[in-house]
Design a protein around this motif. Sequence first.
Motif, PDB file in Angstrom:
ATOM      1  N   UNK A   1      13.560  -0.004   1.516  1.00 22.66           N
ATOM      2  CA  UNK A   1      12.517  -0.552   2.353  1.00 22.66           C
ATOM      3  C   UNK A   1      11.297  -0.834   1.484  1.00 22.66           C
ATOM      4  N   UNK A   2      10.757  -1.996   1.627  1.00 24.89           N
ATOM      5  CA  UNK A   2       9.537  -2.369   0.909  1.00 24.89           C
ATOM      6  C   UNK A   2       8.339  -2.140   1.830  1.00 24.89           C
ATOM      7  N   UNK A   3       7.381  -1.365   1.338  1.00 21.20           N
ATOM      8  CA  UNK A   3       6.219  -0.971   2.136  1.00 21.20           C
ATOM      9  C   UNK A   3       4.950  -1.444   1.447  1.00 21.20           C
ATOM     10  N   UNK A   4       4.067  -2.042   2.217  1.00 20.03           N
ATOM     11  CA  UNK A   4       2.745  -2.412   1.725  1.00 20.03           C
ATOM     12  C   UNK A   4       1.735  -1.499   2.402  1.00 20.03           C
ATOM     13  N   UNK A   5       1.130  -0.609   1.627  1.00 24.88           N
ATOM     14  CA  UNK A   5       0.080   0.269   2.137  1.00 24.88           C
ATOM     15  C   UNK A   5      -1.263  -0.417   2.010  1.00 24.88           C
ATOM     16  N   UNK A   6      -2.095  -0.256   3.032  1.00 23.41           N
ATOM     17  CA  UNK A   6      -3.408  -0.899   3.065  1.00 23.41           C
ATOM     18  C   UNK A   6      -4.480   0.132   3.403  1.00 23.41           C
ATOM     19  N   UNK A   7      -5.544   0.147   2.601  1.00 24.29           N
ATOM     20  CA  UNK A   7      -6.745   0.911   2.924  1.00 24.29           C
ATOM     21  C   UNK A   7      -7.804  -0.129   3.290  1.00 24.29           C
ATOM     22  N   UNK A   8      -8.082  -0.313   4.598  1.00 24.26           N
ATOM     23  CA  UNK A   8      -8.940  -1.425   5.020  1.00 24.26           C
ATOM     24  C   UNK A   8     -10.408  -1.215   4.687  1.00 24.26           C
ATOM     25  N   UNK A   9     -11.085  -2.322   4.494  1.00 19.17           N
ATOM     26  CA  UNK A   9     -12.522  -2.340   4.257  1.00 19.17           C
ATOM     27  C   UNK A   9     -12.964  -3.788   4.216  1.00 19.17           C
ATOM     28  N   UNK A  10     -14.258  -4.023   4.070  1.00 13.94           N
ATOM     29  CA  UNK A  10     -14.720  -5.405   3.960  1.00 13.94           C
ATOM     30  C   UNK A  10     -15.266  -5.700   2.572  1.00 13.94           C
ATOM     31  N   UNK A  11     -15.634  -4.675   1.816  1.00 13.87           N
ATOM     32  CA  UNK A  11     -16.045  -4.866   0.426  1.00 13.87           C
ATOM     33  C   UNK A  11     -14.834  -4.717  -0.485  1.00 13.87           C
ATOM     34  N   UNK A  12     -14.011  -3.704  -0.191  1.00 13.06           N
ATOM     35  CA  UNK A  12     -12.798  -3.438  -0.964  1.00 13.06           C
ATOM     36  C   UNK A  12     -11.657  -3.147   0.006  1.00 13.06           C
ATOM     37  N   UNK A  13     -10.581  -3.890  -0.144  1.00  8.26           N
ATOM     38  CA  UNK A  13      -9.344  -3.625   0.598  1.00  8.26           C
ATOM     39  C   UNK A  13      -8.335  -3.155  -0.444  1.00  8.26           C
ATOM     40  N   UNK A  14      -8.008  -1.872  -0.401  1.00 13.49           N
ATOM     41  CA  UNK A  14      -7.007  -1.370  -1.333  1.00 13.49           C
ATOM     42  C   UNK A  14      -5.620  -1.714  -0.839  1.00 13.49           C
ATOM     43  N   UNK A  15      -4.714  -2.016  -1.779  1.00 14.35           N
ATOM     44  CA  UNK A  15      -3.331  -2.273  -1.391  1.00 14.35           C
ATOM     45  C   UNK A  15      -2.384  -1.674  -2.429  1.00 14.35           C
ATOM     46  N   UNK A  16      -1.209  -1.321  -1.956  1.00 18.38           N
ATOM     47  CA  UNK A  16      -0.182  -0.793  -2.844  1.00 18.38           C
ATOM     48  C   UNK A  16       1.185  -1.093  -2.264  1.00 18.38           C
ATOM     49  N   UNK A  17       2.030  -1.737  -3.052  1.00 19.73           N
ATOM     50  CA  UNK A  17       3.378  -2.091  -2.611  1.00 19.73           C
ATOM     51  C   UNK A  17       4.392  -1.226  -3.338  1.00 19.73           C
ATOM     52  N   UNK A  18       5.298  -0.631  -2.562  1.00 18.80           N
ATOM     53  CA  UNK A  18       6.345   0.218  -3.129  1.00 18.80           C
ATOM     54  C   UNK A  18       7.670  -0.089  -2.454  1.00 18.80           C
ATOM     55  N   UNK A  19       8.737   0.157  -3.187  1.00 20.78           N
ATOM     56  CA  UNK A  19      10.069   0.183  -2.586  1.00 20.78           C
ATOM     57  C   UNK A  19      10.428   1.639  -2.402  1.00 20.78           C
ATOM     58  N   UNK A  20      11.056   1.958  -1.278  1.00 25.26           N
ATOM     59  CA  UNK A  20      11.471   3.329  -0.988  1.00 25.26           C
ATOM     60  C   UNK A  20      12.948   3.310  -0.625  1.00 25.26           C
ATOM     61  N   UNK A  21      13.766   3.854  -1.511  1.00 26.54           N
ATOM     62  CA  UNK A  21      15.206   3.916  -1.304  1.00 26.54           C
ATOM     63  C   UNK A  21      15.710   5.288  -1.730  1.00 26.54           C
ATOM     64  N   UNK A  22      16.508   5.915  -0.883  1.00 22.08           N
ATOM     65  CA  UNK A  22      17.143   7.207  -1.187  1.00 22.08           C
ATOM     66  C   UNK A  22      16.131   8.244  -1.684  1.00 22.08           C
ATOM     67  N   UNK A  23      15.044   8.382  -0.943  1.00 27.01           N
ATOM     68  CA  UNK A  23      13.989   9.353  -1.247  1.00 27.01           C
ATOM     69  C   UNK A  23      13.315   9.129  -2.597  1.00 27.01           C
ATOM     70  N   UNK A  24      13.338   7.918  -3.096  1.00 30.28           N
ATOM     71  CA  UNK A  24      12.705   7.594  -4.373  1.00 30.28           C
ATOM     72  C   UNK A  24      11.813   6.371  -4.210  1.00 30.28           C
ATOM     73  N   UNK A  25      10.618   6.457  -4.760  1.00 28.48           N
ATOM     74  CA  UNK A  25       9.674   5.346  -4.725  1.00 28.48           C
ATOM     75  C   UNK A  25       9.696   4.588  -6.046  1.00 28.48           C
TER      76      UNK A  25
END
Length: 173
Positions: free
Chosen positions: A1-25
Motif C-alpha cells: 500500500x502506498x501512503x501519503x502522509x500530510x501535516x497540513x499548514x498554510x506556510x508549510x505543508x509537510x508530506x511523506x510518501x511510503x510504501x508499506x508491505x508485509x510490515x515493512x516501510x
Amino acid sequence: MRILGIDPGYAIVGFGAVDYERNQFTTLQYGAITTRSHTVFEDRLEEIYTDMTQLLDTVRPDAVAIETLFYTTNQKTVIAVAEARGVILLCAKLARVPIFEYTPLQVKQSVSGYGRAPKKQVQEMTRRILRLPEVPKPDDTADALAMAICHGYSFRSRQYGIAQTRRQQMGYY
C-alpha cells in the motif's frame, strides 16, 4: 500500500510518501510545500492546491493520511490552517484517493508506543522505523512521515487493504 502522509499548514505543508508491505516501510519521497509569508493568502492556497495536485499525480497513493485539526489558543491561525487543510482534502478527493484522519495522540501512540511522547522522541522513532540517516527537516516533514507510519500500522488501513483486494478479485478494478 502506498501512503501519503500530510501535516497540513498554510506556510508549510509537510508530506511523506511510503510504501508499506508485509510490515515493512520503504520511503519514497518526503519534503514540504512552502509558501512565502507576505503573499496574499488566497494565492498561498492556490499554490498549495497546485503543488498538492502535482504531488498526488506523481506519487499516486492508495491512501492519504492527514492530521485532524487541533488548536489550543490562536483562533486566527487555526482558521487559516483549516482553510489550507480543506484545499488539501479537496485535492485528495478530486484525485479519488481515500482520506484517513488521525489525531496527534494516535500518531504518537502508533509511532512511539506512548500517546504523550515528546515530539523529539516521535521524530527519532520515525527516523528509525524508516531507516533514515537523520530526522527529516523541517519538522512538518517528519510529522507527515509519522502520519504515514500511523496509517500503515492502523486497523483501518488493514481493513481498507482487505476490501480493496476483494474488489480487485471481484473485477471491480
